[in-house]
Design an enzyme around this catalytic site. Sequence first.
Site, mmCIF file in Angstrom:
data_model
loop_
_atom_site.group_PDB
_atom_site.id
_atom_site.type_symbol
_atom_site.label_atom_id
_atom_site.label_comp_id
_atom_site.label_asym_id
_atom_site.label_seq_id
_atom_site.Cartn_x
_atom_site.Cartn_y
_atom_site.Cartn_z
ATOM 1 N N HIS A 106 0.837 -1.198 0.000
ATOM 2 C CA HIS A 106 0.000 0.000 0.000
ATOM 3 C C HIS A 106 0.869 1.245 0.000
ATOM 4 O O HIS A 106 1.805 1.368 0.802
ATOM 5 C CB HIS A 106 -0.930 0.019 1.214
ATOM 6 N N SER A 107 0.562 2.189 -0.895
ATOM 7 C CA SER A 107 1.254 3.474 -1.001
ATOM 8 C C SER A 107 2.746 3.234 -1.235
ATOM 9 O O SER A 107 3.116 2.602 -2.223
ATOM 10 C CB SER A 107 0.966 4.321 0.242
ATOM 11 N N MET A 108 3.615 3.693 -0.351
ATOM 12 C CA MET A 108 5.039 3.402 -0.516
ATOM 13 C C MET A 108 5.268 1.905 -0.708
ATOM 14 O O MET A 108 6.126 1.481 -1.497
ATOM 15 C CB MET A 108 5.818 3.894 0.698
ATOM 16 N N SER A 134 -1.471 -0.819 -4.217
ATOM 17 C CA SER A 134 -2.590 -0.111 -3.603
ATOM 18 C C SER A 134 -2.198 1.330 -3.283
ATOM 19 O O SER A 134 -1.158 1.576 -2.660
ATOM 20 C CB SER A 134 -3.000 -0.849 -2.308
#
Length: 253
Positions: free
Chosen positions: A94-96, A122
């Site tokens: 997720h993200s990073m 994500s």
Amino acid sequence: MNGSKPADVAWVVPRPNPRATVRLFCFPYAGGSAQVYQAWPWDLPETAEVYAVQYPGRGFQQHQLPLRHLSSLVGLLSESIAPLLDKPFAFFGHSMGALVAFELTRMLRRQNGPQPFHLYVSGFRAPQLPKTGRDLHRLSDPDLVYQLGKFNGTPAEVLEAGELMSLILPTIRADFEVCETYAYQAEPPLACALSAFGGLQDSEVPRERLEAWRTQTTGPFTVRMFLGDHFYLKVSQPIVLRILARELYRPLG
């Protein structure tokens, strides 16, 4: 956190399962830890085993300095994950964590190593797209805390705890630097299935920036949008885990 020991990564297994036939490796967002995925195994098939990475500079790794460049982090990950790739596996980030999972997949391919059968990215734009906005890792501490509040991912009581924030801000700042200094290098697309997830109310990563992940694989590609903002997993985690449960079971058929 004095950084006296060399940086390293560790894998946390919330629910060890030697009988598992599939492994799901999970990568947290900037400032996040393996704890983010602590409850996931109980909503996934018994045939799946979750491995959540603990980056340097947080949790039981907080005696280490966080890394500031993606190449360094992915290099450590490729070494530490190698012995764990003896079963079919998938990546979720997720993200990073999405960026980390993507570049780790590409590094494993360059090393002629095993590949995930499914890559879940994500809350992060397709890597070939230019980043937007200013560099958060260059902000002053008060401005960075303000921006964290806007992201809605850090509890207000934590943001208002000055002493606590002074301890965790260096790690958050380093993670933002990992993402904001990333320079995409073109390579052939992956061959695995790739799913891009996002929040319907995430103004930073709208659907079109997730759709652009399509060019990164020759395998099956899907985009799924869920109720919520950048941290949509707060409200939509149950449905996300139902999707993962179905798709992690599928390779066993």
